[in-house]
Each structure stands twice: as structure tokens, then as C-alpha cells.
Design a protein around this motif. Structure first.
Motif, PDB file in Angstrom:
ATOM      1  N   GLU A  95       0.804  -1.225   0.064  1.00  0.00           N
ATOM      2  CA  GLU A  95      -0.170  -0.080  -0.049  1.00  0.00           C
ATOM      3  C   GLU A  95       0.981   1.255   0.090  1.00  0.00           C
ATOM      4  O   GLU A  95       0.570   2.050  -0.710  1.00  0.00           O
ATOM      5  N   LYS A  98       1.968   1.690  -3.482  1.00  0.00           N
ATOM      6  CA  LYS A  98       0.876   2.225  -4.373  1.00  0.00           C
ATOM      7  C   LYS A  98       0.969   3.939  -4.115  1.00  0.00           C
ATOM      8  O   LYS A  98       0.650   4.629  -5.130  1.00  0.00           O
ATOM      9  N   LEU A  99       0.975   4.472  -2.975  1.00  0.00           N
ATOM     10  CA  LEU A  99       0.909   5.526  -2.685  1.00  0.00           C
ATOM     11  C   LEU A  99       1.818   6.502  -3.363  1.00  0.00           C
ATOM     12  O   LEU A  99       1.796   7.463  -4.113  1.00  0.00           O
ATOM     13  N   VAL A 100       3.236   5.771  -3.321  1.00  0.00           N
ATOM     14  CA  VAL A 100       4.226   6.458  -3.791  1.00  0.00           C
ATOM     15  C   VAL A 100       4.215   6.613  -5.554  1.00  0.00           C
ATOM     16  O   VAL A 100       4.322   7.604  -6.033  1.00  0.00           O
TER      17      VAL A 100
ATOM     18  N   ILE B   7      -4.876  10.461  -3.366  1.00  0.00           N
ATOM     19  CA  ILE B   7      -3.669  10.397  -2.449  1.00  0.00           C
ATOM     20  C   ILE B   7      -4.141  10.506  -1.209  1.00  0.00           C
ATOM     21  O   ILE B   7      -3.930   9.694  -0.246  1.00  0.00           O
ATOM     22  N   GLN B  10      -6.426   7.658   0.345  1.00  0.00           N
ATOM     23  CA  GLN B  10      -5.616   6.285   0.785  1.00  0.00           C
ATOM     24  C   GLN B  10      -5.044   6.666   2.127  1.00  0.00           C
ATOM     25  O   GLN B  10      -5.087   5.968   3.060  1.00  0.00           O
ATOM     26  N   LYS B  14      -6.829   4.122   5.170  1.00  0.00           N
ATOM     27  CA  LYS B  14      -6.193   2.902   5.589  1.00  0.00           C
ATOM     28  C   LYS B  14      -5.960   3.075   7.005  1.00  0.00           C
ATOM     29  O   LYS B  14      -5.228   2.084   7.804  1.00  0.00           O
ATOM     30  N   ASN B  96       6.887  12.699   0.964  1.00  0.00           N
ATOM     31  CA  ASN B  96       6.093  12.845   0.041  1.00  0.00           C
ATOM     32  C   ASN B  96       6.558  13.892  -1.285  1.00  0.00           C
ATOM     33  O   ASN B  96       6.655  14.002  -2.202  1.00  0.00           O
ATOM     34  N   ASP B  99       9.389  12.420  -3.225  1.00  0.00           N
ATOM     35  CA  ASP B  99       9.002  11.635  -4.193  1.00  0.00           C
ATOM     36  C   ASP B  99       8.223  12.418  -5.358  1.00  0.00           C
ATOM     37  O   ASP B  99       7.744  11.935  -6.410  1.00  0.00           O
TER      38      ASP B  99
END
Lengths: 300, 275
Positions: A95, A98-100, B7, B10, B14, B96, B99
């Protein structure tokens, strides 16, 4: 003509009382493996933080890919790991990756491949918080490789790992370097840099001391380590020999530094002719570590 | 925008705690609404039937339900504060950005999520009010049906403003508990200043004219309390209870300006910060 991945021009960073990066300039060309070396607090992480958009520069410039795209879009083509692996603890490995992928705007197709590469495929459904530091670091590498990056940036990737973990990470880096990925590796572990890097930038107190190929840095002719029962006779002989400039007596072992090239075989023969038999003879090149210590100590 | 929403979704979905709070923040107001609108019969001894009091009559219902429902915004405020504080404590905000998320996009993921949540919440409140009104209201003619429905719009701006305030304070302070504490302190401080202006330093007109620009008072002014209005309905002769409860344009503008300032301020904070 090699294409430039990163250009850094006269970069400066001042924290309230510390000048962490001073007028730093260097370029990263495609296909090479670079090391940024420097003692703790020399500005390595700050420099990487600036080019990775998390630390604001005080002055100077940096460009990714010849300034063709904005920094955050450039970072989508970069894979980077800084110090600690930072992921969402409540998500599983898969997960998190997937976020990346969503952040980088790439398909999730490579997740399985990269998890297999770093040996975490069996743990893909485990929560990140249950991972050991070594596993977290390997997940970080998988995450950095998801986009098959133009350049992989690693900041002290083996910091805090146990010997097994260090070995795993190092062999991974060597494997990735062998595939032709450009790598920028910041470290204070010199043998690490020496083993994988072709180029090196050496920093001290935020200033650049050296920037160039590793083999040019270690461009000396090397030295001999010799031992003999007839120590004084040996030292006299070496001091009068044209090929050596300095001879150091370090207890049992005598170190003789070459100023020209001289084969061990020839030295051995000459010494035998002088009736000085050796119990130990090694010809060595100075390691990066010795060069590094010389460089960082000299320029106070 | 869809990418940024995915984004953030999620990240929150989660997380068991945020998932729980999001669901709760929808379920509780509606169960309270439904419970209060049904007739509760206590084994024949007595019955509680709020519909009898007339509070579910149009147009009053458009005022009452958004007013009370807006108190449940606290659940989502917890989420807003923790979704930002967690990014700092997990240091994922740094990851983040590395990335390839820009600082602007980072703030936008949070803001868009708040926007969508607030839209959905307002929509549900609007629909629920309409349905409960249709069931219980004394008159359901089409002419009176949507009078005062601007309170739903006020509800939307009130929540949006409040959540952007939470976001800004969380960006500033970076820790959930301290951020929530700060919000509470600001709210109390506004009340103290307001009361002092009104009774000690000046008069109620000056107090109102100054404090309508303060964030919490501005948010409160959007939907004034409906209690006096309820009392007035049961006894229409008490004209001294008349007050201005309407949703005014200038009130919406003040809250919109705050919303913009808080969101842009969050961006400026992040932009100038070394992570």
C-alpha cells in the motif's frame, strides 16, 4: 556528450548561526556513480535536502535535467532515500508503494518486481510498523526504484544497520549500479564509496575540498610495507633509495612511500643483494580513507 | 485534482482511526436527527414527540438542523488536525515532497479533501432536512419549502472555514494535542474579548462590529442560535426577543476571506519551512 542530470551553482545555506553549505558547485553527469563524502555535519544531508525540495536554499541555484522541468516534476524521475525510511506505519508495504506510485503519477505495475528485487515480496502484506530497520531501508530502496529513476540518491543508506543489513544494502547498490543507473551516494563510510563510486565530491564544513574521479584522487604511486629482522639496515637502505621520498617507522612495520613506480619484485631483489631478507613485503595503494583524512585534516 | 484526492483518501482510509472518525462523523448526526424526529413512546406513560413543538416546520427547520448538526464538525476537525500532525510525526511529509509532490500540491491534497467532505456533509444535511421537514412539517407547499434553505449554504461555508482554520493551526504547531489546545484557547479568548468589549471597554454595537472579523465569531455568525426563534414561535407576542438571525452576504465574505487566508497561510508556512 554525456547529459547532465544535476547542476549545482554556488549553493549556500545558512541556518540561524551555522553556515551549513558554502558556495558549493558541482555537476552530476548521467551514467556515473558519485559519492559525496564528508564527516558528520559537513553539509551532505543539507545539500541533498536542498536539491530534493525539502530544505530552502539561502542563495545560489540548482537545476535538474538542464532546467527543462520544475523541481517537483524532476523529482518524479528521481529516486531518493534520506536518512530514515519514512512511510505510513499503518499501511502495508504494498500500500505504501501504491501511494508513492500515485504521487509520482506512474502505474503500479512495477511494485511486485521491485519488492522481489529487495527481497520483501513475502512481506508485502505486512504493516510497515512491523518491519525491522533493515527491511524498512530495503522498502525505501524499492520505493526509490519504482519509477526506474534517472538517478538514485542515497543518504547514508547503511546507517544504523547490522552487518548483515549493511551487506544486503551494499550488494543491492552494486547491483543497481551495474545496471547503469546513475547513483549519488552520500556517506561517511569511505570503503563504501571507494567500492562503488567512480566520482567523488568531498565536503568539509560545507565547503568543497575535492571534486573529481576517485582514481585521480588516489593517484599516488603507492607505498611498501616491509618487515625485517635487520630493521636499522633496512631503514638506511630505503632512505638512501631514489624511488622513495619518505620512510616511516611504525614499530614492526616500515612504510616507504614511492615517488616513482617500482615493482615489489625489483625491490625484493635489491634488498636480497644487500643481504637484507624480508619477513613481510606488501605493495599498497593509499586507500580513499587515507587520502580523505589527509584532505580533511590539511585544509583547516 | 482527482489524483490529489486519491492520495489523501488512501492516507486516511487505510488508517483505522481516521476511517472510524469519518464514518462516525456521518452516522452520529443522522442517527440523532432520525431519533429526534421519531415519536418515542415510553411504555404508554408519556411520549416524546419533538415534531409537536413545531421545530420541524418549514422554514424554521432549515435553521435548526444545520445549527445543531454543525456541532458534529468536531469529529472531522480531529481528522484534519491529525492528518497533518501525523505527516510530521511520521516524517512522511518529507518523503512525499522527495517523491515529487510539490508543496502546493501537498496543501491542496488536504484542502480538496476538506472541500469534498464539507460538500458531501452539506449535501446530506440538506437532503436530511428536506426529508424530515416533508414528513413532519405542518405545511409543505412548494412556496414555503425552500425558504431559509440558505442556512445549508451557511453550514457549508462555516465548516469549510472551520476546517481550514484547523489545517492552518495544525501546520503551524505540527502536533495534534497542542493544535487542538490552541484552537480551544483561541475560541475562549474570542469569547472573553467579546464580552469585555461589550460590557467593560465599549458597548454591544462596537463589540459586534469588531468581533465579526474574528475567526470563531465570524463562523458562529453564519448560523446564529435558533433558540430565541423557537421561543418566539411558541409565544409570538414577545417582540423584544427579535434578533437578526439571517445569513448575510458580508458574513459569508468574511468567512471566505478567512478560508483563503488559512489555506494560503498553510502553504506559506510549508514553503518557508526546512523539513
Amino acid at each position: 556528450m554525456p547529459s547532465t542530470i544535476l547542476t549545482v551553482n554556488n549553493l549556500n545555506k545558512k541556518f540561524s548561526s551555522i553556515h551549513a553549505v558554502k558556495n558549493l558547485s558541482f555537476t552530476i553527469e548521467k551514467g556515473n556513480v558519485y559519492g559525496i563524502l564528508g564527516p558528520n555535519g559537513s553539509g551532505k544531508s543539507t545539500t541533498l535536502g536542498i536539491v530534493l525540495n525539502v530544505v530552502n536554499k539561502t542563495s545560489g541555484d540548482f537545476f535538474w535535467f538542464n532546467n527543462s522541468i520544475s523541481t517537483h516534476n524532476a523529482l518524479k524521475k528521481v529516486g531518493a532515500i534520506i536518512e530514515h525510511p519514512n512511510f505510513y506505519p499503518y499501511m502495508t508495504a504494498e500500500e505504501n508503494l501504491k501511494l508513492v506510485c500515485k504521487i509520482k503519477g506512474i502505474p503500479t505495475a512495477k511494485i511486485i518486481e521491485k519488492l522481489t528485487l529487495v527481497g520483501l515480496i513475502e512481506r508485502k502484506d505486512s504493516k510497515f510498523r512491523s518491519f525491522s530497520l533493515g527491511m524498512k531501508q530495503r522498502l525505501a530502496i524499492a520505493s526509490a526504484l519504482l519509477n526506474d529513476p534517472e538517478i538514485l540518491i542515497l543518504d547514508e543508506p547503511t546507517n544504523g544497520l547490522d552487518p548483515q543489513g549493511i551487506h544486503q544494502i551494499r550488494s543491492l547498490i552494486t547491483k543497481i549500479a551495474a545496471e547503469g543507473t546513475t547513483i549519488l551516494l552520500a556517506s561517511h563510510l569511505l570503503d563504501e564509496v571507494e567500492k562503488v563510486c567512480s566520482h567523488v565530491v568531498i565536503l568539509r564544513n560545507g565547503q568543497k575540498l575535492y571534486d573529481g574521479r576517485v582514481d585521480q584522487l588516489i593517484a599516488s604511486n603507492g607505498f611498501f610495507e616491509v618487515m625485517s629482522t635487520q630493521k636499522n639496515k633496512l631503514i638506511d637502505f630505503l632512505k638512501n633509495h631514489d624511488a622513495f621520498n619518505t620512510v616511516k617507522d611504525e614499530g614492526d612495520i616500515i612504510k616507504a612511500f614511492l615517488n616513482t613506480n617500482l615493482e615489489a619484485e625489483i625491490l625484493n631483489k635489491q634488498l636480497l643483494e644487500q643481504d637484507i631478507p624480508l619477513s613481510h613485503l606488501v605493495k599498497r595503494k593509499e586507500s580513499l580513507e587515507e587520502q580523505f583524512l589527509q584532505l580533511t585534516n590539511n585544509k583547516k | 485534482m482527482i489524483r490529489l484526492l486519491q492520495i489523501e483518501f488512501q492516507k486516511l482510509w487505510k488508517n483505522k482511526m481516521s476511517k472510524f472518525l469519518i464514518i462516525i462523523s456521518f452516522i452520529i448526526p443522522f442517527s440523532v436527527l432520525i431519533l429526534s424526529s421519531i415519536k418515542i413512546d415510553f411504555f404508554g406513560y408519556f411520549t416524546i414527540d419533538l415534531a409537536q413543538t413545531g421545530i420541524f416546520n418549514f422554514p424554521l427547520i432549515w435553521h435548526i438542523i444545520p445549527f445543531f448538526a454543525s456541532y458534529f464538525k468536531l469529529f472531522f476537525a480531529l481528522i484534519v488536525v491529525s492528518m497533518i500532525a501525523n505527516e510530521y510525526s511520521n516524517r512522511t511529509i518529507k518523503q512525499n515532497l522527495i517523491d515529487g509532490l510539490s508543496k502546493k500540491e501537498f496543501i491542496l491534497t488536504k484542502f480538496y479533501f476538506i472541500l469534498v467532505y464539507t460538500l458531501l456533509s452539506s449535501l446530506f444535511i440538506g437532503i436530511a432536512t428536506l426529508i424530515i421537514g416533508l414528513i413532519h412539517s405542518a405545511h409543505t407547499d412548494i412556496e414555503v419549502l425552500f425558504i431559509n434553505s440558505e442556512f445549508v449554504a451557511a453550514y457549508f461555508f462555516k465548516l469549510l472555514g472551520f476546517f481550514s482554520f484547523c489545517m492552518f493551526v495544525a501546520m503551524l504547531i505540527k502536533r495534534s494535542a497542542f493544535a487542538l489546545g490552541t484552537l480551544i484557547v483561541i475560541a475562549i479568548a474570542e469569547v472573553i474579548i467579546y464580552e469585555n468589549l461589550k460590557w467593560n471597554w465599549a458597548n454591544d454595537v462596537i463589540a459586534e462590529n469588531i468581533m465579526m472579523f474574528a475567526p470563531f465569531t465570524a463562523l458562529y455568525n453564519l448560523i446564529n442560535q435558533p433558540i430565541q426563534r423557537i421561543v418566539m414561535i411558541s409565544s409570538p407576542d414577545k417582540t423584544n426577543l427579535m434578533y437578526d438571525y439571517a445569513v448575510h452576504w458580508h458574513e459569508i465574505v468574511i468567512v471566505c476571506v478567512w478560508t483563503f487566508l488559512f489555506t494560503y497561510g498553510s502553504y506559506i508556512l510549508l514553503k518557508n519551512r526546512d523539513l
